[in-house]
Design a protein around this motif. Structure first.
Motif, PDB file in Angstrom:
ATOM      1  N   ALA A 111       0.814  -1.217   0.000  1.00  0.00           N
ATOM      2  CA  ALA A 111       0.000   0.000   0.000  1.00  0.00           C
ATOM      3  C   ALA A 111       0.847   1.268   0.000  1.00  0.00           C
ATOM      4  O   ALA A 111       0.396   2.326  -0.446  1.00  0.00           O
ATOM      5  CB  ALA A 111      -0.944   0.000   1.197  1.00  0.00           C
ATOM      6  N   VAL A 112       2.090   1.177   0.533  1.00  0.00           N
ATOM      7  CA  VAL A 112       2.957   2.361   0.566  1.00  0.00           C
ATOM      8  C   VAL A 112       4.145   2.213  -0.378  1.00  0.00           C
ATOM      9  O   VAL A 112       5.070   3.031  -0.348  1.00  0.00           O
ATOM     10  CB  VAL A 112       3.446   2.651   2.003  1.00  0.00           C
ATOM     11  N   GLY A 113       4.150   1.171  -1.204  1.00  0.00           N
ATOM     12  CA  GLY A 113       5.212   1.034  -2.192  1.00  0.00           C
ATOM     13  C   GLY A 113       6.470   0.391  -1.685  1.00  0.00           C
ATOM     14  O   GLY A 113       7.571   0.700  -2.159  1.00  0.00           O
ATOM     15  N   LEU A 114       6.346  -0.544  -0.718  1.00  0.00           N
ATOM     16  CA  LEU A 114       7.509  -1.258  -0.209  1.00  0.00           C
ATOM     17  C   LEU A 114       7.498  -2.725  -0.638  1.00  0.00           C
ATOM     18  O   LEU A 114       8.012  -3.586   0.057  1.00  0.00           O
ATOM     19  CB  LEU A 114       7.557  -1.178   1.330  1.00  0.00           C
ATOM     20  N   ASP A 115       6.897  -3.010  -1.786  1.00  0.00           N
ATOM     21  CA  ASP A 115       6.886  -4.367  -2.326  1.00  0.00           C
ATOM     22  C   ASP A 115       7.969  -4.480  -3.397  1.00  0.00           C
ATOM     23  O   ASP A 115       8.632  -3.516  -3.732  1.00  0.00           O
ATOM     24  CB  ASP A 115       5.512  -4.677  -2.928  1.00  0.00           C
ATOM     25  N   GLY A 116       8.139  -5.701  -3.921  1.00  0.00           N
ATOM     26  CA  GLY A 116       9.193  -5.935  -4.906  1.00  0.00           C
ATOM     27  C   GLY A 116       8.688  -6.067  -6.320  1.00  0.00           C
ATOM     28  O   GLY A 116       9.282  -6.800  -7.119  1.00  0.00           O
ATOM     29  N   ARG A 117       7.618  -5.351  -6.670  1.00  0.00           N
ATOM     30  CA  ARG A 117       7.023  -5.500  -8.002  1.00  0.00           C
ATOM     31  C   ARG A 117       7.904  -4.961  -9.119  1.00  0.00           C
ATOM     32  O   ARG A 117       7.894  -5.475 -10.223  1.00  0.00           O
ATOM     33  CB  ARG A 117       5.666  -4.778  -8.052  1.00  0.00           C
ATOM     34  N   ARG A 118       8.685  -3.913  -8.864  1.00  0.00           N
ATOM     35  CA  ARG A 118       9.424  -3.240  -9.938  1.00  0.00           C
ATOM     36  C   ARG A 118      10.802  -2.806  -9.448  1.00  0.00           C
ATOM     37  O   ARG A 118      11.098  -1.604  -9.374  1.00  0.00           O
ATOM     38  CB  ARG A 118       8.644  -2.049 -10.462  1.00  0.00           C
ATOM     39  N   THR A 238       3.232   8.534  -7.250  1.00  0.00           N
ATOM     40  CA  THR A 238       3.562   7.187  -7.726  1.00  0.00           C
ATOM     41  C   THR A 238       3.178   6.078  -6.755  1.00  0.00           C
ATOM     42  O   THR A 238       3.023   4.923  -7.168  1.00  0.00           O
ATOM     43  CB  THR A 238       5.067   7.065  -8.001  1.00  0.00           C
ATOM     44  N   GLY A 239       3.085   6.410  -5.458  1.00  0.00           N
ATOM     45  CA  GLY A 239       2.821   5.376  -4.463  1.00  0.00           C
ATOM     46  C   GLY A 239       4.001   4.470  -4.196  1.00  0.00           C
ATOM     47  O   GLY A 239       3.857   3.434  -3.536  1.00  0.00           O
ATOM     48  N   ARG A 240       5.203   4.829  -4.655  1.00  0.00           N
ATOM     49  CA  ARG A 240       6.390   4.001  -4.487  1.00  0.00           C
ATOM     50  C   ARG A 240       7.294   4.602  -3.419  1.00  0.00           C
ATOM     51  O   ARG A 240       7.682   5.777  -3.489  1.00  0.00           O
ATOM     52  CB  ARG A 240       7.170   3.887  -5.793  1.00  0.00           C
ATOM     53  N   LEU A 241       7.652   3.783  -2.417  1.00  0.00           N
ATOM     54  CA  LEU A 241       8.505   4.250  -1.324  1.00  0.00           C
ATOM     55  C   LEU A 241       9.948   3.778  -1.471  1.00  0.00           C
ATOM     56  O   LEU A 241      10.863   4.457  -1.009  1.00  0.00           O
ATOM     57  CB  LEU A 241       7.940   3.790   0.017  1.00  0.00           C
ATOM     58  N   TRP A 242      10.159   2.628  -2.115  1.00  0.00           N
ATOM     59  CA  TRP A 242      11.529   2.129  -2.254  1.00  0.00           C
ATOM     60  C   TRP A 242      12.464   3.126  -2.936  1.00  0.00           C
ATOM     61  O   TRP A 242      13.631   3.262  -2.518  1.00  0.00           O
ATOM     62  CB  TRP A 242      11.549   0.802  -3.004  1.00  0.00           C
ATOM     63  N   PRO A 243      12.042   3.839  -3.990  1.00  0.00           N
ATOM     64  CA  PRO A 243      12.959   4.812  -4.592  1.00  0.00           C
ATOM     65  C   PRO A 243      13.418   5.893  -3.614  1.00  0.00           C
ATOM     66  O   PRO A 243      14.564   6.355  -3.695  1.00  0.00           O
ATOM     67  CB  PRO A 243      12.128   5.422  -5.734  1.00  0.00           C
ATOM     68  N   LEU A 244      12.543   6.272  -2.689  1.00  0.00           N
ATOM     69  CA  LEU A 244      12.924   7.285  -1.705  1.00  0.00           C
ATOM     70  C   LEU A 244      13.927   6.727  -0.708  1.00  0.00           C
ATOM     71  O   LEU A 244      14.902   7.401  -0.346  1.00  0.00           O
ATOM     72  CB  LEU A 244      11.681   7.797  -0.973  1.00  0.00           C
ATOM     73  N   VAL A 245      13.694   5.507  -0.256  1.00  0.00           N
ATOM     74  CA  VAL A 245      14.642   4.864   0.655  1.00  0.00           C
ATOM     75  C   VAL A 245      15.998   4.718  -0.036  1.00  0.00           C
ATOM     76  O   VAL A 245      17.050   5.014   0.537  1.00  0.00           O
ATOM     77  CB  VAL A 245      14.117   3.493   1.110  1.00  0.00           C
ATOM     78  N   GLY A 246      15.968   4.260  -1.297  1.00  0.00           N
ATOM     79  CA  GLY A 246      17.211   4.070  -2.029  1.00  0.00           C
ATOM     80  C   GLY A 246      17.952   5.369  -2.282  1.00  0.00           C
ATOM     81  O   GLY A 246      19.178   5.448  -2.110  1.00  0.00           O
ATOM     82  N   ALA A 247      17.236   6.415  -2.699  1.00  0.00           N
ATOM     83  CA  ALA A 247      17.872   7.704  -2.966  1.00  0.00           C
ATOM     84  C   ALA A 247      18.478   8.284  -1.695  1.00  0.00           C
ATOM     85  O   ALA A 247      19.606   8.796  -1.703  1.00  0.00           O
ATOM     86  CB  ALA A 247      16.852   8.673  -3.553  1.00  0.00           C
ATOM     87  N   HIS A 248      17.732   8.216  -0.601  1.00  0.00           N
ATOM     88  CA  HIS A 248      18.227   8.739   0.675  1.00  0.00           C
ATOM     89  C   HIS A 248      19.466   7.975   1.124  1.00  0.00           C
ATOM     90  O   HIS A 248      20.450   8.561   1.580  1.00  0.00           O
ATOM     91  CB  HIS A 248      17.123   8.629   1.724  1.00  0.00           C
ATOM     92  N   ALA A 249      19.436   6.653   0.973  1.00  0.00           N
ATOM     93  CA  ALA A 249      20.595   5.840   1.342  1.00  0.00           C
ATOM     94  C   ALA A 249      21.811   6.205   0.497  1.00  0.00           C
ATOM     95  O   ALA A 249      22.932   6.333   1.020  1.00  0.00           O
ATOM     96  CB  ALA A 249      20.268   4.354   1.202  1.00  0.00           C
TER      97      ALA A 249
END
Length: 271
Positions: A111-118, A238-249
């Protein structure tokens, strides 16, 4: 699509329907948000503001002061390693708390974009966001220092140990995880459930992000507020959270590890 049309598209958040809450659920969610941030990043924001006010009251000019993000926590190297890992674990736990509460509310990681779909697209987006934030951010930091509005920020003061670089990478990832899950995924999702408008929710999230960086000075607060606006809107669109985690890291790894390896070699990295 012209640049103006692209800007209008991103300036106007996407509409996302959420199930309405009854009055009791609304009260509980508001209380939950206050309590979570009272013991995590909201409390950090208050402490950071106090630190800035104390610095402004000092006879030492703001641009003559130094603050370190990662520094030794114990004199013994093994004790310092344990303390560093414990500090990173606390940040991971903060993010896990936000994710757990989302799951309890019926909104899983997807729901917050922390899945592995893309994973591929998320990774590319992370690199793009890191470049978008990092390059102007360095310019803003240098400008605010030159104007006397920021401290000298030293990302790492850890001693030269065999574990220094791995620990800095862990710290960067832990910071990214905690901040993005709490300030974007958990907070914006919660405000959306409360019926807060997307623009107002974005402003709340960005101001919170800026607040707990005020210990760096006005430039640090403003830079992170702007980062919060970009990251928050990206998630809303976008509903995607992984890009934000990755960019911040990525941003923190470059800052932390670069500071440790290149200290004194560049004019904006103090010796």
């Amino acid at each position: 699509m012209t640049a103006r049309e692209v800007w209008r598209s991103w300036a106007r958040p996407a509409r996302r329907d959420v199930a309405p809450l009854d009055p009791r659920e609304r009260r509980l969610l508001r209380t939950e948000l206050v309590v979570v941030f009272a013991v995590t990043l909201g409390l950090s924001g208050v402490r950071s503001l106090v630190s800035l006010l104390d610095a402004l009251a000092s006879p030492v000019r703001l641009d003559e002061r130094r603050v370190a993000i990662d520094e030794s926590l114990a004199r013994n190297p093994w004790a310092d390693l344990a303390a560093q890992l414990a500090s990173s674990f606390a940040l991971v736990a903060w993010g896990a708390l936000g994710l757990y509460l989302l799951v309890r509310a019926g909104a899983g990681p997807r729901a917050v974009g922390l899945d592995g779909r893309r994973p591929g697209r998320d990774a590319l987006a992370a690199v793009g966001l890191a470049a978008l934030i990092g390059i102007p951010g360095l310019g803003l930091y240098l400008a605010s220092r030159a104007l006397g509005l920021n401290t000298t920020v030293i990302p790492s003061l850890l001693g030269e140990q065999w574990w220094t670089v791995p620990v800095l990478i862990v710290s960067a990832c832990a910071n990214a995880w905690a901040e993005e899950v709490l300030v974007v995924g958990y907070l914006l999702h919660g405000l959306r459930r409360l019926g807060v408008s997307e623009n107002r929710a974005l402003a709340i999230s960005a101001v919170l992000r800026g607040s707990y960086h005020l210990y760096q000075g006005f430039g640090g607060g403003l830079g992170n507020l702007l980062m919060g606006l970009v990251f928050g809107r990206y998630w809303q669109r976008t509903g995607r959270l992984w890009p934000l985690v990755g960019a911040h890291a990525l941003l923190d790894v470059v800052a932390f590890v670069g500071s440790a390896l290149l200290r004194g070699a560049l004019p904006f990295l103090p010796a």
